[in-house]
Design a protein around this motif. Sequence first.
Motif, PDB file in Angstrom:
ATOM      1  N   HIS A   1      12.372  -4.054  -0.240  1.00 57.40           N
ATOM      2  CA  HIS A   1      11.416  -3.273  -0.999  1.00 57.40           C
ATOM      3  C   HIS A   1      10.950  -3.951  -2.281  1.00 57.40           C
ATOM      4  O   HIS A   1      10.304  -3.315  -3.089  1.00 57.40           O
ATOM      5  CB  HIS A   1      12.020  -1.898  -1.332  1.00 57.40           C
ATOM      6  CG  HIS A   1      12.197  -1.040  -0.132  1.00 57.40           C
ATOM      7  ND1 HIS A   1      11.150  -0.445   0.518  1.00 57.40           N
ATOM      8  CD2 HIS A   1      13.297  -0.694   0.558  1.00 57.40           C
ATOM      9  CE1 HIS A   1      11.595   0.236   1.543  1.00 57.40           C
ATOM     10  NE2 HIS A   1      12.893   0.100   1.596  1.00 57.40           N
ATOM     11  N   SER A   2      11.253  -5.210  -2.464  1.00 55.20           N
ATOM     12  CA  SER A   2      10.779  -5.905  -3.658  1.00 55.20           C
ATOM     13  C   SER A   2       9.276  -6.157  -3.528  1.00 55.20           C
ATOM     14  O   SER A   2       8.730  -6.168  -2.423  1.00 55.20           O
ATOM     15  CB  SER A   2      11.514  -7.239  -3.836  1.00 55.20           C
ATOM     16  OG  SER A   2      11.112  -8.150  -2.836  1.00 55.20           O
ATOM     17  N   ASP A   3       8.613  -6.366  -4.658  1.00 56.13           N
ATOM     18  CA  ASP A   3       7.182  -6.686  -4.622  1.00 56.13           C
ATOM     19  C   ASP A   3       6.938  -7.936  -3.789  1.00 56.13           C
ATOM     20  O   ASP A   3       5.971  -8.009  -3.027  1.00 56.13           O
ATOM     21  CB  ASP A   3       6.642  -6.902  -6.038  1.00 56.13           C
ATOM     22  CG  ASP A   3       6.579  -5.607  -6.839  1.00 56.13           C
ATOM     23  OD1 ASP A   3       6.748  -4.509  -6.257  1.00 56.13           O
ATOM     24  OD2 ASP A   3       6.352  -5.708  -8.053  1.00 56.13           O
ATOM     25  N   GLU A   4       7.820  -8.921  -3.928  1.00 58.51           N
ATOM     26  CA  GLU A   4       7.657 -10.169  -3.183  1.00 58.51           C
ATOM     27  C   GLU A   4       7.722  -9.918  -1.674  1.00 58.51           C
ATOM     28  O   GLU A   4       6.930 -10.462  -0.917  1.00 58.51           O
ATOM     29  CB  GLU A   4       8.732 -11.196  -3.593  1.00 58.51           C
ATOM     30  CG  GLU A   4       8.607 -11.679  -5.021  1.00 58.51           C
ATOM     31  CD  GLU A   4       9.120 -10.684  -6.070  1.00 58.51           C
ATOM     32  OE1 GLU A   4       8.790 -10.882  -7.254  1.00 58.51           O
ATOM     33  OE2 GLU A   4       9.826  -9.718  -5.718  1.00 58.51           O
ATOM     34  N   TYR A   5       8.655  -9.082  -1.260  1.00 55.46           N
ATOM     35  CA  TYR A   5       8.747  -8.768   0.160  1.00 55.46           C
ATOM     36  C   TYR A   5       7.517  -7.989   0.632  1.00 55.46           C
ATOM     37  O   TYR A   5       6.927  -8.306   1.662  1.00 55.46           O
ATOM     38  CB  TYR A   5      10.016  -7.961   0.470  1.00 55.46           C
ATOM     39  CG  TYR A   5      10.087  -7.586   1.931  1.00 55.46           C
ATOM     40  CD1 TYR A   5      10.531  -8.505   2.879  1.00 55.46           C
ATOM     41  CD2 TYR A   5       9.669  -6.338   2.373  1.00 55.46           C
ATOM     42  CE1 TYR A   5      10.560  -8.183   4.221  1.00 55.46           C
ATOM     43  CE2 TYR A   5       9.697  -6.009   3.714  1.00 55.46           C
ATOM     44  CZ  TYR A   5      10.146  -6.931   4.634  1.00 55.46           C
ATOM     45  OH  TYR A   5      10.160  -6.609   5.971  1.00 55.46           O
ATOM     46  N   LEU A   6       7.120  -6.968  -0.131  1.00 57.20           N
ATOM     47  CA  LEU A   6       5.955  -6.166   0.261  1.00 57.20           C
ATOM     48  C   LEU A   6       4.695  -7.026   0.355  1.00 57.20           C
ATOM     49  O   LEU A   6       3.829  -6.772   1.193  1.00 57.20           O
ATOM     50  CB  LEU A   6       5.753  -4.999  -0.708  1.00 57.20           C
ATOM     51  CG  LEU A   6       6.808  -3.896  -0.609  1.00 57.20           C
ATOM     52  CD1 LEU A   6       6.622  -2.882  -1.723  1.00 57.20           C
ATOM     53  CD2 LEU A   6       6.791  -3.228   0.749  1.00 57.20           C
ATOM     54  N   ASP A   7       4.593  -8.063  -0.485  1.00 50.65           N
ATOM     55  CA  ASP A   7       3.427  -8.949  -0.425  1.00 50.65           C
ATOM     56  C   ASP A   7       3.387  -9.778   0.852  1.00 50.65           C
ATOM     57  O   ASP A   7       2.351 -10.349   1.187  1.00 50.65           O
ATOM     58  CB  ASP A   7       3.383  -9.879  -1.643  1.00 50.65           C
ATOM     59  CG  ASP A   7       2.854  -9.174  -2.887  1.00 50.65           C
ATOM     60  OD1 ASP A   7       2.271  -8.076  -2.763  1.00 50.65           O
ATOM     61  OD2 ASP A   7       3.026  -9.738  -3.991  1.00 50.65           O
ATOM     62  N   THR A   8       4.503  -9.861   1.581  1.00 55.15           N
ATOM     63  CA  THR A   8       4.505 -10.610   2.837  1.00 55.15           C
ATOM     64  C   THR A   8       4.108  -9.728   4.019  1.00 55.15           C
ATOM     65  O   THR A   8       3.913 -10.225   5.117  1.00 55.15           O
ATOM     66  CB  THR A   8       5.893 -11.220   3.139  1.00 55.15           C
ATOM     67  OG1 THR A   8       6.828 -10.169   3.412  1.00 55.15           O
ATOM     68  CG2 THR A   8       6.360 -12.113   2.006  1.00 55.15           C
ATOM     69  N   GLN A   9       4.016  -8.431   3.787  1.00 54.85           N
ATOM     70  CA  GLN A   9       3.749  -7.493   4.880  1.00 54.85           C
ATOM     71  C   GLN A   9       2.260  -7.208   5.027  1.00 54.85           C
ATOM     72  O   GLN A   9       1.558  -7.034   4.034  1.00 54.85           O
ATOM     73  CB  GLN A   9       4.499  -6.181   4.631  1.00 54.85           C
ATOM     74  CG  GLN A   9       5.991  -6.361   4.490  1.00 54.85           C
ATOM     75  CD  GLN A   9       6.587  -7.069   5.690  1.00 54.85           C
ATOM     76  OE1 GLN A   9       6.563  -6.550   6.800  1.00 54.85           O
ATOM     77  NE2 GLN A   9       7.100  -8.271   5.478  1.00 54.85           N
TER      78      GLN A   9
END
Length: 159
Positions: A26-34
């Motif tokens: 749920h980090s911003d970095e992870y969400l940016d990959t989705q």
Amino acid sequence: MMKTKTLIYSAAASLLLFAGATAFAHSDEYLDTQKTPNGGQQRMAGIYHFELVVAKDSKEARDNPVIVYVTDHANVKIPTVGAGGTATILAGKQKASVKLVPDGDNRLKGIGKYASTPDMKVVVSLTLAGKPAEQARFTPMAPMAAPAAAKDGHSDHKH
């Protein structure tokens, strides 16, 4: 007795691994990959995900739409009837405050005067009917990260 201790330690280790994976997911970095359903940028906001969609091709400040989609962490649509909020946009040297009103089953929309600058920052604050206000910060024009499958193999991650 020894089996019980081993079982307890195994359960605790599994719980810690799950909690760590969930926090990363749920980090911003992870969400940016989705890939998002509407082509916007997604952020966590309390128990929700907000997806912000702004005009990406407005070279000059002019009236442009601002749309926020609301889902839960499993990407199930959350109704926005009775909701309201604001999007505060900082783009270049200009600041715009956009009133957001319900506009469909899980979205809110407003119109604001802004340019699509690379340094654009947006703070979205929403209050859903009967719920406390939630806030999320976006950088919608920032380059997105590499797809999750290429980075860490979690492209099929489910919440």
